[in-house]
Write an enzyme that holds these catalytic residues in place. Sequence first.
Site, mmCIF file in Angstrom:
data_model
loop_
_atom_site.group_PDB
_atom_site.id
_atom_site.type_symbol
_atom_site.label_atom_id
_atom_site.label_comp_id
_atom_site.label_asym_id
_atom_site.label_seq_id
_atom_site.Cartn_x
_atom_site.Cartn_y
_atom_site.Cartn_z
ATOM 1 N N HIS A 231 49.541 29.647 5.576
ATOM 2 C CA HIS A 231 49.369 28.993 7.252
ATOM 3 C C HIS A 231 49.167 29.386 7.979
ATOM 4 O O HIS A 231 48.479 28.181 9.139
ATOM 5 C CB HIS A 231 51.755 29.197 7.187
ATOM 6 N N GLU A 235 46.257 26.491 10.287
ATOM 7 C CA GLU A 235 46.499 26.524 11.478
ATOM 8 C C GLU A 235 44.609 26.613 12.161
ATOM 9 O O GLU A 235 44.659 26.116 13.036
ATOM 10 C CB GLU A 235 47.934 27.688 11.996
ATOM 11 N N LYS A 238 41.880 24.303 11.827
ATOM 12 C CA LYS A 238 42.298 23.271 12.090
ATOM 13 C C LYS A 238 42.063 23.428 13.952
ATOM 14 O O LYS A 238 40.857 22.235 14.129
ATOM 15 C CB LYS A 238 44.091 23.226 12.121
ATOM 16 N N ASN A 239 42.130 24.417 14.473
ATOM 17 C CA ASN A 239 41.703 24.492 15.449
ATOM 18 C C ASN A 239 40.183 24.905 15.821
ATOM 19 O O ASN A 239 39.783 25.009 16.724
ATOM 20 C CB ASN A 239 41.957 25.947 16.173
HETATM 21 C C1 W6P Z 1 38.997 27.304 19.968
HETATM 22 C C2 W6P Z 1 40.523 27.123 19.917
HETATM 23 C C3 W6P Z 1 40.948 28.207 18.776
HETATM 24 C C4 W6P Z 1 42.168 28.583 18.536
HETATM 25 C C5 W6P Z 1 42.460 29.131 17.492
HETATM 26 C C6 W6P Z 1 41.416 29.156 16.569
HETATM 27 C C7 W6P Z 1 40.357 28.862 16.927
HETATM 28 C C8 W6P Z 1 40.256 28.390 18.160
HETATM 29 N N1 W6P Z 1 38.392 27.649 18.448
HETATM 30 O O1 W6P Z 1 38.523 26.810 20.566
#
Ligand code: W6P
Length: 391
Positions: A231, A235, A238-239
């Site tokens: 999980h 998450e 993906k970001n």
């Molecule tokens: C980004 C924003 C973010 C949130 C969480 C994990 C990686 C990243 N990279 O630019």
Amino acid sequence: EDVAKLIQRFSRYQQSSLSIEQFTTFGKTAKPIESLQFGRHELPVRLAHIIREIDLLPKNLLKTPSVELVRSWYVQSFSELIEFQDEQETDEVSNRYTQSLMHIKQRHDNVVETMAQGIMELREREGDGAFHPSIEYFLDRFYMNRISIRMLITQHLVLFGQDARSSKSNFIGCFDPTCHVASVVEDAINNAAYLCEHYYCAAPEVEISEFNAVDLKKPIQMAYVPGHLYHMLFELLKNAMRAVVEQHGSSSDAPPIKIMITKGRHDMTIKISDQGGGIPKSTIDQVFEYHYTSAPEPLKAGSAAPMAGYGYGLPLSRLYARYFDGDMQLYSMEGFGTDAVIWLKALSAEASEILPQYTRRTPKNYEEVRLAAQHCRDWSSSKFYGYGSKS
Ligand code: W6P
């Protein structure tokens, strides 16, 4: 004794935090009756602790239909479990208890959505001003409590329920005593890449490396809940993937995402580094807020899962990390990229549940969260109007 009195009484009992080691030893040796004896006390205690805390919410939130509904589920489940207090320890009772846990788990399936709805109702009615910083504090504690209760219920159901897992897997309930971290990382990469390709017609490359400081020759393994680890990784990936594709387009020379997995004597650490342009320091904390509003509308394609709209994904992932005394943090260099780090306890005896507990001082802590939000005004700056960074 009426239910309100019982809730008060049970909220005064100490909760028993379990370590991963305790979960797995218990899972290997315990009989259904012992699980009944533990759960029929511990579950109402954990429910009572959080019901007391729901009651500390600002009245305008507590009185929304959604929050009243959620509260009624907790009270109902508490009442049902209390019935097992004075029962004989027979197989019949044990079976009824297992049935009851199945129903309770179902009843609470939509707690996150329903609670979110209550908060949206409040915001629509009263605007962002009603949006108290103590709500963030509450939600972290509320969802952590929920993770812990669902863990106890799931363990009982997987070990003793109808489709108790076949003995050929070495899982103990939802724990894998030898969870191969890189395999979970690869699962998460594949599924995040699949989503990313669906939305952007491309997904960045990912390079994994590993350093096992404890045993240089062995792959990194640990006792953990693979579902929780998946999980968190899904998450974060993906970001990271979204950031890279939005920064570099779908060209094949986009910089790869780099993942480092390490294990020391105490920590297993995973760092995910993207060169997706980063985020300003001032918004890092907001990324872990529930209902982070300044994020762009999550992209939706029909009913498919959205690709990384900062919704509840990141704050809930951080709770999963913290649940067994780990953590999650983002380090960003704006204009360049972001490092996301997950720390987990490498030793199953050190990986202990972190539970919000209701004490005599809890009401005062809520008051202090409110006051702290006021106190940020003792540094003069134009941004300290309203509550924190929200307005
Ligand atoms: C980004 C924003 C973010 C949130 C969480 C994990 C990686 C990243 N990279 O630019």
